[in-house]
Design a protein around this motif. Structure first.
Motif, PDB file in Angstrom:
ATOM      1  N   ILE A 197       0.816  -1.211   0.000  1.00  0.00           N
ATOM      2  CA  ILE A 197       0.000   0.000   0.000  1.00  0.00           C
ATOM      3  C   ILE A 197       0.857   1.271   0.000  1.00  0.00           C
ATOM      4  CG2 ILE A 197      -1.688   1.340   1.310  1.00  0.00           C
ATOM      5  CD1 ILE A 197      -2.886  -1.291   2.274  1.00  0.00           C
ATOM      6  N   ALA A 198       1.837   1.348   0.910  1.00  0.00           N
ATOM      7  CA  ALA A 198       2.649   2.564   1.028  1.00  0.00           C
ATOM      8  C   ALA A 198       3.444   2.868  -0.248  1.00  0.00           C
ATOM      9  CB  ALA A 198       3.573   2.462   2.239  1.00  0.00           C
ATOM     10  N   ALA A 245       2.695   1.967  -3.240  1.00  0.00           N
ATOM     11  CA  ALA A 245       1.722   2.328  -4.276  1.00  0.00           C
ATOM     12  C   ALA A 245       1.325   3.794  -4.138  1.00  0.00           C
ATOM     13  CB  ALA A 245       0.493   1.430  -4.169  1.00  0.00           C
ATOM     14  N   GLU A 246       1.087   4.232  -2.916  1.00  0.00           N
ATOM     15  CA  GLU A 246       0.718   5.627  -2.692  1.00  0.00           C
ATOM     16  C   GLU A 246       1.892   6.547  -2.991  1.00  0.00           C
ATOM     17  OE1 GLU A 246      -0.747   5.678   1.293  1.00  0.00           O
ATOM     18  OE2 GLU A 246      -2.691   4.817   0.756  1.00  0.00           O
ATOM     19  N   ALA A 247       3.114   6.108  -2.642  1.00  0.00           N
ATOM     20  CA  ALA A 247       4.302   6.904  -2.930  1.00  0.00           C
ATOM     21  C   ALA A 247       4.497   7.059  -4.434  1.00  0.00           C
ATOM     22  CB  ALA A 247       5.537   6.256  -2.311  1.00  0.00           C
ATOM     23  N   SER A 248       4.302   5.970  -5.156  1.00  0.00           N
ATOM     24  CA  SER A 248       4.454   6.006  -6.611  1.00  0.00           C
ATOM     25  C   SER A 248       3.470   6.984  -7.241  1.00  0.00           C
ATOM     26  CB  SER A 248       4.245   4.604  -7.188  1.00  0.00           C
ATOM     27  OG  SER A 248       4.236   4.631  -8.597  1.00  0.00           O
ATOM     28  N   ALA A 249       2.212   6.911  -6.798  1.00  0.00           N
ATOM     29  CA  ALA A 249       1.186   7.784  -7.369  1.00  0.00           C
ATOM     30  C   ALA A 249       1.446   9.248  -7.028  1.00  0.00           C
ATOM     31  CB  ALA A 249      -0.190   7.360  -6.865  1.00  0.00           C
ATOM     32  N   ASN A 250       1.836   9.521  -5.787  1.00  0.00           N
ATOM     33  CA  ASN A 250       2.045  10.908  -5.361  1.00  0.00           C
ATOM     34  C   ASN A 250       3.322  11.506  -5.933  1.00  0.00           C
ATOM     35  OD1 ASN A 250      -0.299  11.093  -3.796  1.00  0.00           O
ATOM     36  ND2 ASN A 250       0.684  10.159  -2.027  1.00  0.00           N
ATOM     37  N   GLY A 294       5.920   0.320  -6.005  1.00  0.00           N
ATOM     38  CA  GLY A 294       4.562   0.835  -6.102  1.00  0.00           C
ATOM     39  C   GLY A 294       4.047   0.881  -7.526  1.00  0.00           C
ATOM     40  N   LEU A 331       0.713  -1.345  -9.030  1.00  0.00           N
ATOM     41  CA  LEU A 331      -0.404  -0.596  -9.590  1.00  0.00           C
ATOM     42  C   LEU A 331      -0.543  -0.796 -11.101  1.00  0.00           C
ATOM     43  CD1 LEU A 331      -0.150   2.840  -7.728  1.00  0.00           C
ATOM     44  CD2 LEU A 331      -1.826   1.025  -7.344  1.00  0.00           C
ATOM     45  N   TYR A 360      -2.902  -4.861 -10.316  1.00  0.00           N
ATOM     46  CA  TYR A 360      -3.645  -4.047  -9.346  1.00  0.00           C
ATOM     47  C   TYR A 360      -4.531  -4.917  -8.463  1.00  0.00           C
ATOM     48  CZ  TYR A 360      -6.845  -0.514  -7.491  1.00  0.00           C
ATOM     49  OH  TYR A 360      -7.585   0.281  -6.660  1.00  0.00           O
ATOM     50  N   TYR A 385      -2.554  -4.668  -4.938  1.00  0.00           N
ATOM     51  CA  TYR A 385      -3.062  -3.507  -4.206  1.00  0.00           C
ATOM     52  C   TYR A 385      -4.460  -3.747  -3.645  1.00  0.00           C
ATOM     53  CZ  TYR A 385      -4.153   1.320  -3.018  1.00  0.00           C
ATOM     54  OH  TYR A 385      -4.511   2.458  -2.337  1.00  0.00           O
TER      55      TYR A 385
END
Length: 225
Positions: free
Chosen positions: A49-50, A52-57, A99, A103, A108, A112
């Protein structure tokens, strides 16, 4: 939680925690054993999860709108590449790569989405546990602090978070306070509170601190008070 005091916990850390538990009991606390059965999946779930969020942000960091900008770029694509290459450290790059993978198309649902479902199970574990207790007492780390120049691979370092990650996954308040020493280093005791009940957690931590002087010993060293 019985899952926090089994295999993987350093006996020296366990010994200091047992003393803290006994002291709480002597001060009038009722000690009960609880179970958080999905604890073993917490680290794995977090590191899906972390990242994945880092990659997106962090995909937004291109050297234009905000963040670091490389100085020697001659074109927009090169500026984006150099800004990310120079601005992100090895661990950040490692998490972005992981991440992006989880995703990506075809993965996915397998990674995720499944991790988010396990996160829900972890949260439900805590909900069931708090039906039996007001505060959860657990180790902060499974081992005594290692030397600042100690060589550890990333996976071993990730596993040091095994007792603190579930708290974040469940969205709960937590605090670490010193509860003793092992090998000349402070041992951390973690207290976990119910959702939005920081007051009870902080009062439990403060009561323990006032009954001991660990924070006074650590203060000159820059430790927690």
């Amino acid at each position: 939680p019985k899952e926090y005091y089994g295999e993987g916990l350093d006996p020296k850390v366990h010994a200091e925690l047992k003393k803290a538990i006994a002291q709480y009991e002597a001060m009038g606390a009722e000690i009960v054993e609880i179970s958080l059965p999905h604890t073993e999946y917490a680290v794995i779930t977090y590191y899906i999860i972390a990242p994945a969020e880092a990659s997106a942000n962090l995909a937004r960091y291109d050297g234009v709108r905000y963040g670091f900008r490389a100085a020697n770029a001659t074109s927009a694509p090169e500026m984006t590449t150099l800004s990310r290459t120079e601005g992100f450290g090895p661990e950040v790059k490692r998490r972005i790569m992981l991440g992006t993978y989880v995703l990506s198309s075809g993965y996915y649902d397998a990674y995720y989405k499944k991790a988010m479902q396990v996160r829900t199970l972890i949260r439900r574990d805590f909900d069931s546990a708090f039906a039996k207790c007001d505060v959860i007492l657990a180790p902060t780390s499974p081992v005594v602090a290692y030397p600042i120049d100690g060589k550890m691979d990333p996976l071993s370092i990730y596993m040091l978070d095994v007792y603190t990650i579930p708290v974040n996954m469940a969205g709960l308040p937590g605090i670490s306070v010193p509860c003793g020493f092992a090998d000349g280093m402070p041992v951390g005791m973690q207290l976990i509170g119910k959702p939005l009940d920081e007051e009870t957690m902080l009062r439990a931590a403060y009561t323990f601190e006032q009954a001991n002087d660990y924070h006074k010993v650590l203060a000159p060293l820059g430790g927690n008070k």
